[in-house]
Design a protein around this motif. Structure first.
Motif, PDB file in Angstrom:
ATOM      1  N   HIS A 152       8.958  59.920  25.352  1.00 35.18           N
ATOM      2  CA  HIS A 152       9.601  60.855  25.419  1.00 35.18           C
ATOM      3  C   HIS A 152       9.431  61.979  24.311  1.00 35.18           C
ATOM      4  CE1 HIS A 152      10.232  58.263  22.041  1.00 35.18           C
ATOM      5  NE2 HIS A 152      10.907  59.051  21.317  1.00 35.18           N
ATOM      6  N   SER A 153       8.574  61.416  23.373  1.00 33.70           N
ATOM      7  CA  SER A 153       8.250  62.391  22.326  1.00 33.70           C
ATOM      8  C   SER A 153       7.058  63.254  22.456  1.00 33.70           C
ATOM      9  CB  SER A 153       8.043  61.501  20.895  1.00 33.70           C
ATOM     10  OG  SER A 153       6.933  60.657  21.096  1.00 33.70           O
ATOM     11  N   SER A 164       2.497  62.615  29.686  1.00 38.78           N
ATOM     12  CA  SER A 164       3.079  61.794  30.741  1.00 38.78           C
ATOM     13  C   SER A 164       4.434  62.044  31.352  1.00 38.78           C
ATOM     14  CB  SER A 164       2.973  60.395  30.277  1.00 38.78           C
ATOM     15  OG  SER A 164       1.622  59.947  29.573  1.00 38.78           O
ATOM     16  N   LEU A 165       5.301  62.637  30.353  1.00 35.76           N
ATOM     17  CA  LEU A 165       6.560  62.592  30.768  1.00 35.76           C
ATOM     18  C   LEU A 165       6.622  63.951  32.090  1.00 35.76           C
ATOM     19  CD1 LEU A 165       9.371  61.808  30.952  1.00 35.76           C
ATOM     20  CD2 LEU A 165      10.115  63.234  29.208  1.00 35.76           C
ATOM     21  N   SER A 166       5.885  64.918  31.297  1.00 37.81           N
ATOM     22  CA  SER A 166       5.795  66.232  32.375  1.00 37.81           C
ATOM     23  C   SER A 166       5.393  65.745  33.607  1.00 37.81           C
ATOM     24  CB  SER A 166       5.034  67.247  31.662  1.00 37.81           C
ATOM     25  OG  SER A 166       5.751  67.703  30.486  1.00 37.81           O
ATOM     26  N   ARG A 167       4.155  64.933  33.831  1.00 40.58           N
ATOM     27  CA  ARG A 167       3.756  64.638  35.112  1.00 40.58           C
ATOM     28  C   ARG A 167       4.304  63.336  35.930  1.00 40.58           C
ATOM     29  NH1 ARG A 167      -2.366  63.467  34.865  1.00 40.58           N
ATOM     30  NH2 ARG A 167      -2.248  63.688  37.069  1.00 40.58           N
ATOM     31  N   ALA A 168       5.544  62.988  35.575  1.00 41.97           N
ATOM     32  CA  ALA A 168       6.212  62.054  36.020  1.00 41.97           C
ATOM     33  C   ALA A 168       6.396  62.115  37.753  1.00 41.97           C
ATOM     34  CB  ALA A 168       7.461  61.859  35.499  1.00 41.97           C
ATOM     35  N   GLY A 169       6.519  63.192  37.943  1.00 38.95           N
ATOM     36  CA  GLY A 169       6.590  63.558  39.570  1.00 38.95           C
ATOM     37  C   GLY A 169       5.543  63.310  40.336  1.00 38.95           C
ATOM     38  N   ASP A 170       4.123  63.035  39.520  1.00 41.46           N
ATOM     39  CA  ASP A 170       2.947  62.677  40.208  1.00 41.46           C
ATOM     40  C   ASP A 170       2.803  61.161  40.593  1.00 41.46           C
ATOM     41  OD1 ASP A 170       2.043  65.181  40.184  1.00 41.46           O
ATOM     42  OD2 ASP A 170       0.812  64.787  38.376  1.00 41.46           O
ATOM     43  N   ILE A 171       3.803  60.448  40.038  1.00 41.41           N
ATOM     44  CA  ILE A 171       3.999  58.809  40.311  1.00 41.41           C
ATOM     45  C   ILE A 171       4.538  58.696  41.690  1.00 41.41           C
ATOM     46  CG2 ILE A 171       4.952  56.778  39.386  1.00 41.41           C
ATOM     47  CD1 ILE A 171       5.071  58.029  36.810  1.00 41.41           C
ATOM     48  N   LYS A 172       3.499  57.978  42.405  1.00 40.36           N
ATOM     49  CA  LYS A 172       3.967  57.562  43.833  1.00 40.36           C
ATOM     50  C   LYS A 172       4.474  56.148  43.818  1.00 40.36           C
ATOM     51  CE  LYS A 172       2.919  61.540  44.711  1.00 40.36           C
ATOM     52  NZ  LYS A 172       3.953  62.643  44.738  1.00 40.36           N
ATOM     53  N   GLY A 173       3.756  55.155  43.101  1.00 41.30           N
ATOM     54  CA  GLY A 173       4.245  53.834  43.059  1.00 41.30           C
ATOM     55  C   GLY A 173       5.633  53.818  42.451  1.00 41.30           C
ATOM     56  N   GLU A 174       5.997  52.448  42.518  1.00 38.77           N
ATOM     57  CA  GLU A 174       7.312  52.104  41.875  1.00 38.77           C
ATOM     58  C   GLU A 174       7.351  51.716  40.368  1.00 38.77           C
ATOM     59  OE1 GLU A 174      11.088  48.761  42.902  1.00 38.77           O
ATOM     60  OE2 GLU A 174       9.340  49.160  44.429  1.00 38.77           O
ATOM     61  N   LEU A 175       8.359  51.981  39.508  1.00 36.79           N
ATOM     62  CA  LEU A 175       8.203  51.960  38.262  1.00 36.79           C
ATOM     63  C   LEU A 175       9.553  50.895  37.858  1.00 36.79           C
ATOM     64  CD1 LEU A 175       8.054  55.439  36.761  1.00 36.79           C
ATOM     65  CD2 LEU A 175       6.127  53.806  36.875  1.00 36.79           C
ATOM     66  N   VAL A 176       9.131  50.095  36.922  1.00 45.78           N
ATOM     67  CA  VAL A 176      10.361  49.466  36.280  1.00 45.78           C
ATOM     68  C   VAL A 176      10.337  49.848  34.749  1.00 45.78           C
ATOM     69  CG1 VAL A 176      11.352  47.183  35.536  1.00 45.78           C
ATOM     70  CG2 VAL A 176      10.335  47.627  37.914  1.00 45.78           C
ATOM     71  N   SER A 188      18.182  56.545  21.820  1.00 41.29           N
ATOM     72  CA  SER A 188      19.062  56.467  22.774  1.00 41.29           C
ATOM     73  C   SER A 188      18.702  57.837  23.447  1.00 41.29           C
ATOM     74  CB  SER A 188      20.453  56.531  22.549  1.00 41.29           C
ATOM     75  OG  SER A 188      21.458  56.690  23.544  1.00 41.29           O
ATOM     76  N   GLU A 189      18.681  58.805  22.598  1.00 40.58           N
ATOM     77  CA  GLU A 189      18.308  60.285  23.061  1.00 40.58           C
ATOM     78  C   GLU A 189      16.935  60.427  23.971  1.00 40.58           C
ATOM     79  OE1 GLU A 189      19.443  59.533  20.318  1.00 40.58           O
ATOM     80  OE2 GLU A 189      21.526  60.381  20.379  1.00 40.58           O
ATOM     81  N   GLY A 190      16.064  59.690  23.282  1.00 38.14           N
ATOM     82  CA  GLY A 190      14.753  59.584  23.802  1.00 38.14           C
ATOM     83  C   GLY A 190      14.912  58.859  25.275  1.00 38.14           C
ATOM     84  N   ARG A 191      15.553  57.601  25.452  1.00 36.24           N
ATOM     85  CA  ARG A 191      15.696  56.929  26.743  1.00 36.24           C
ATOM     86  C   ARG A 191      16.206  58.069  27.868  1.00 36.24           C
ATOM     87  NH1 ARG A 191      17.284  52.883  22.997  1.00 36.24           N
ATOM     88  NH2 ARG A 191      19.608  53.049  23.765  1.00 36.24           N
ATOM     89  N   LYS A 192      17.214  58.612  27.088  1.00 34.38           N
ATOM     90  CA  LYS A 192      17.995  59.568  28.259  1.00 34.38           C
ATOM     91  C   LYS A 192      16.896  60.772  28.849  1.00 34.38           C
ATOM     92  CE  LYS A 192      22.653  58.837  26.099  1.00 34.38           C
ATOM     93  NZ  LYS A 192      23.568  59.623  25.270  1.00 34.38           N
ATOM     94  N   LEU A 193      16.209  61.091  27.794  1.00 35.53           N
ATOM     95  CA  LEU A 193      15.088  62.064  28.397  1.00 35.53           C
ATOM     96  C   LEU A 193      14.202  61.615  29.277  1.00 35.53           C
ATOM     97  CD1 LEU A 193      13.988  65.048  27.729  1.00 35.53           C
ATOM     98  CD2 LEU A 193      12.462  64.113  26.146  1.00 35.53           C
TER      99      LEU A 193
END
Length: 245
Positions: A152-153, A164-176, A188-193
């Motif tokens: 988040h930071s 990593s966050l900016s490139r989240a759209g490159d993830i093709k597999g499943e995340l938990v 909480s704000e970081g998690r929401k981001l």
């Protein structure tokens, strides 16, 4: 399931990376899970976590995440000195070197006769971030990320627009994604981001927030929550059995 343990020094573009492998002690091919540790590297709690996963039928690879910055075999203590050194390493190593580490681990796994071609990732703390980061590699079919820090930071060193966050759209597999509500490292704000970005890019992800502190999986120290840890192990095993097997 009985497991066996072995050590390999894997070549990467940034140097040898000692990796401990936990795997079923029987014939056959098994899916692999790269297990990324905390900043302290292969401590006893991390070794026990890896063994639990391996005992459910996976080849679990635990790399020394800061191999470039420490002598081979370094394990940092859970004390102020260890925390300071680990955080120094975290803010020194570029994410791009973690990317090449991940590729080396995938290549290693696929070269072993006891591994199938299916690979996932799991991690805790900085390791949760590295599991998320590993999922940028299309060969990672699923990532189970526990209280991942610094996503988040955007505080880990990397090239421009390669966080990593900016490139989240490159993830093709499943995340938990699993977070503790009482974790001071990810507000909480970081998690929401993070959640909003995953929603924005239409990621395939599950989200779980639990009443726990940071490092609630670590079975040493006063933040350990055994009941929640057991729940997470069961969910991780079920997740990897589904996405890898």
């Amino acid at each position: 399931m009985i497991i066996t343990q072995e050590v390999h020094d894997i070549a990467t573009p940034s140097g040898l990376m000692r990796t401990t492998v936990y795997r079923p002690d029987q014939a056959g091919q098994f899916a692999s899970v790269i297990f990324y540790s905390e900043i302290f590297q292969l401590t006893a709690p991390i070794a026990r976590a890896a063994a639990i996963l391996a005992g459910h039928g996976f080849v679990v690879l635990v790399p020394e995440v800061f191999h470039e910055l420490n002598p081979i075999g370094t394990v940092l203590a859970y004390d102020d000195a260890g925390k300071d050194k680990g955080n120094q390493d975290k803010f020194t190593k570029p994410l791009e070197q973690h990317d090449t580490d991940t590729q080396a681990l995938i290549d290693f796994a696929r070269s072993q006769t006891y591994c199938s071609d299916r690979v996932g990732a799991m991690g805790v703390c900085i390791g949760g971030h590295l599991a998320f980061r590993a999922a940028l590699n299309p060969d990672i079919k699923g990532a189970f990320c526990l209280y991942a820090t610094d996503i988040h930071s955007n505080t880990l060193p990397c090239q421009t627009n390669n966080d990593s966050l900016s490139r989240a759209g490159d993830i093709k597999g499943e995340l938990v994604m699993v977070f503790g509500k009482q974790d001071p490292h990810v507000s909480s704000e970081g998690r929401k981001l993070v959640y909003q970005q995953l929603e924005k890019v239409s990621a395939n992800f599950s989200w779980l927030e639990v009443n726990a502190q940071h490092a609630f999986m670590r079975d040493e120290g006063d933040r350990y929550d055994p009941a929640l840890a057991l729940q997470m192990y069961l969910q991780a095993v079920a997740f990897f059995q589904r996405v890898l097997n």
